[in-house]
Design an enzyme around this catalytic site. Structure first.
Site, short mmCIF file in Angstrom:
data_model
loop_
_atom_site.label_atom_id
_atom_site.label_comp_id
_atom_site.label_asym_id
_atom_site.label_seq_id
_atom_site.Cartn_x
_atom_site.Cartn_y
_atom_site.Cartn_z
N THR A 1 29.97 45.80 43.21
CA THR A 1 28.84 46.03 42.30
C THR A 1 27.42 46.19 43.36
OG1 THR A 1 29.82 44.67 40.72
CG2 THR A 1 27.50 44.64 40.89
N HIS B 1 38.18 45.30 41.03
CA HIS B 1 37.73 46.73 41.48
C HIS B 1 37.37 46.36 42.99
CE1 HIS B 1 33.50 45.16 41.42
NE2 HIS B 1 34.10 44.40 40.19
ZN LIG Z 1 30.08 45.95 39.23
#
Ligand SMILES: [Zn+2]
Length: 453
Positions: A70, A336
Site C-alpha cells: 500500500t 498482496h
Molecule cells: Zn493497499
C-alpha cells in the site's frame, strides 16, 4: 483522411483549452479505493462505476510497482518513481544508518518521505494554487516542510461521507483554489484480506458498497456543479490474491530466528542477518520451493528494487498465494505484495473530465505513468521520474496518439492507395503510347533524313 481529421480535432481542442486555461485552471481529483483488483470489474457488477467509465476512459490493467504494498504504491502514483527511488520500499522499514523504524502506524517522520517530492507539493509551488487531501499515504506528513494546504490526519474511523464533504468543500471554497486533491478509502482492501478475493458472497457485498460510494461521489460533484470541469481519476494501489492454510512457508523450520532480524514478513520478507549473511542466505535458500530468496545484489532488475539503503541484505519473495510465517497459523485469507508481473496484483484506472476522452478503453499502463499524465493535466513541469507520458497519450483529448492496430491499418491503407495510383498511371501511360496510324511511316521518314543528306 482519418489522420487529418484527428490532427485537426486535436489542434482545435488544444486551441480551445489554451484559451480557457487563463480563466479556469485545470483541476484534478485523484481517488484511491485500496486493494481494488483489476478483474473485480469483469467479475462483479458496478453500475455507477460503469456509467463513470462510459463517459470517460478505462485502463483495464495498471502494472504497479514491486513490492505490491500500500504505502510504496501510493507514493509511486504521486511521484512517478519506483520504490528504490522514492524510498518508501515497504509498509515496514528499518534504516540501518539512523536506526529509525517505519510502519503504517508510525509513518509521520518526514525522513522516510523526503527522498521524493509528491505532486501535491509541486502543485503548491506554482503561483496561486493549493492542494487538498482527504487522506492518502504521506499527505499528513510535512514532506520537504510542506503539507497540502488542506488535509486530514489519517484515521480509518472517519467515514467516506466526511472525507468527501471535506474534499468538495475545499475544491469549492478555497483561495488560492485547490487544483489538486486526493481522496482515499480503505476498502475493498480490508475485506479482501479478511475474506479472500475468492469469497464471492462477501466480496459482492463489499464491492456493491464501493460502487454506491462512487455513485455518491459523482452525485455530489454534479449537485455542486463540479462535475463538468473537474478531472477525476479513480484507481488503486494493488490487487489481492487468495491465501490458504495449506500454503504456508514456516521460516522457523529452516533457521533459528535469533540469527536475523525480520523487518517485514510476507509475502516479501526483508531479512537483516545478525550473523554471517551467506550463512543465513544458504539456510533460507533451501527453505521452500515456493519462494525465491535473493541477496540484495541479485534482486532481478525488472523489480527496480535494489538501490536503496532501506532494502535489506536478503529478501524472500513468496509465490502467489503463499504466506511466509514464523511458526504460526495463517494470518489472513487474502494478501498482496507479490511479484508485480502477476495480474492479480494489478489495479485498474478510470478517469472522467475535460482532459479525458469519452468512452475509450485502453489495455494497460504502468502506475509510474500516472504521475507525468497528472502533471500534464495540471500544467506542471514533472520532476525526474520513471514514468512515460507517451503511454497515456491515448487517454487525453489534447494529445494525438495512435495505437498499433490503427498504425498497421493506416500503413496498409496508404500502401493500397499508392499501389492503385501507380497501377493507374502505368495503364494510362501504356494507352498513350499505343502506335497511331502512320506514326511508324513518319518515323521511317525521319530516320531516312540523314541518309538523304
Ligand atoms: Zn493497499
Amino acid at each position: 483522411m482519418k489522420l487529418l481529421v484527428i490532427l485537426l480535432f486535436s489542434g482545435l481542442i488544444t486551441g480551445c483549452r489554451g484559451n480557457s486555461s487563463h480563466s479556469l485552471p485545470p483541476k484534478l481529483l485523484l481517488v484511491s479505493f485500496d486493494g481494488f483488483r483489476a478483474d473485480y470489474l469483469q467479475n462483479y457488477e458496478f453500475p455507477h462505476l460503469q456509467n463513470f467509465i462510459k463517459e470517460g476512459i478505462l485502463v483495464e490493467h495498471v502494472k504497479n510497482v514491486f513490492i505490491t504494498k500500500t504505502f510504496p504504491n501510493h507514493y509511486s502514483i504521486v511521484t512517478g518513481l519506483y520504490e528504490e527511488s522514492h524510498g518508501i520500499v515497504a509498509n515496514s522499514m528499518y534504516d540501518v544508518i539512523t536506526k529509525k523504524h517505519f510502519s503504517d502506524l508510525d509513518d509521520k517522520d518526514p525522513f522516510w518521505w523526503n527522498e521524493a517530492v509528491p505532486i501535491w507539493v509541486t502543485n503548491q509551488l506554482q503561483e496561486n494554487r493549493s492542494s487538498a487531501a482527504a487522506m492518502w499515504p504521506g499527505t499528513d506528513v510535512p514532506i520537504h516542510n510542506t503539507t497540502p494546504s488542506y488535509f486530514m490526519n489519517y484515521s480509518s474511523s472517519v467515514s467516506f461521507e466526511e472525507r468527501l464533504n471535506n474534499i468538495t468543500t475545499w475544491l469549492i471554497n478555497s483561495n488560492p483554489p485547490v487544483t489538486f486533491a486526493t481522496l482515499y478509502w480503505e476498502e475493498p482492501d480490508a475485506s479482501g484480506h479478511k475474506y479472500g478475493p475468492e469469497d464471492k458472497e462477501n466480496m459482492y457485498r463489499v464491492l456493491k458498497e464501493i460502487d454506491d460510494l462512487i455513485g455518491e461521489l459523482v452525485h455530489k460533484l454534479k449537485v455542486l456543479g463540479l462535475w463538468e470541469n473537474l478531472n477525476v481519476i479513480i484507481t488503486s494501489d494493488h490487487g489481492m490474491t487468495q491465501c490458504s492454510k495449506d500454503r504456508l512457508i514456516n521460516l522457523d523450520r529452516c533457521i533459528d530466528n535469533s540469527s536475523y532480524a525480520l523487518i517485514d514478513l510476507t509475502p516479501v520478507a526483508a531479512v537483516l542477518p545478525k550473523i554471517n549473511t551467506t550463512e543465513v542466505y544458504n539456510k533460507l535458500k533451501v527453505c521452500s520451493p515456493h519462494m525465491n530468496v535473493y541477496l540484495k545484489e541479485d534482486i532481478p532488475a525488472r523489480f527496480h528494487y535494489q538501490h536503496n539503503n532501506r532494502i535489506q541484505p536478503i529478501i524472500l519473495v513468496a509465490d502467489e498465494g503463499w504466506t511466509i510465517v514464523l511458526n504460526k497459523s495463517l494470518p489472513k485469507l487474502g494478501d498482496h505484495g507479490y511479484d508485480n508481473s502477476l495480474s492479480s496484483m494489478h489495479p485498474f484506472l478510470a478517469a472522467h473530465g475535460p482532459a479525458f476522452h469519452k468512452g475509450y478503453k485502453h489495455n494497460t499502463i504502468n502506475s509510474v505513468d500516472i504521475y507525468p499524465m497528472m502533471c500534464h493535466i495540471l500544467g506542471l513541469k514533472p520532476r525526474p521520474n520513471n514514468g512515460t507520458f507517451g503511454h497515456t497519450k491515448c487517454l487525453l483529448v489534447d494529445q494525438w496518439c495512435i495505437n498499433l492496430p490503427e498504425a498497421v491499418g493506416i500503413v496498409i491503407g496508404a500502401l493500397l492507395v499508392l499501389t492503385t495510383l501507380t497501377g493507374l498511371i502505368i495503364i494510362m501511360q501504356n494507352r498513350l503510347s499505343v502506335p497511331r496510324p502512320f506514326s511508324r511511316l513518319q518515323l521511317q521518314e525521319d530516320d531516312d533524313d540523314p541518309l538523304i543528306e
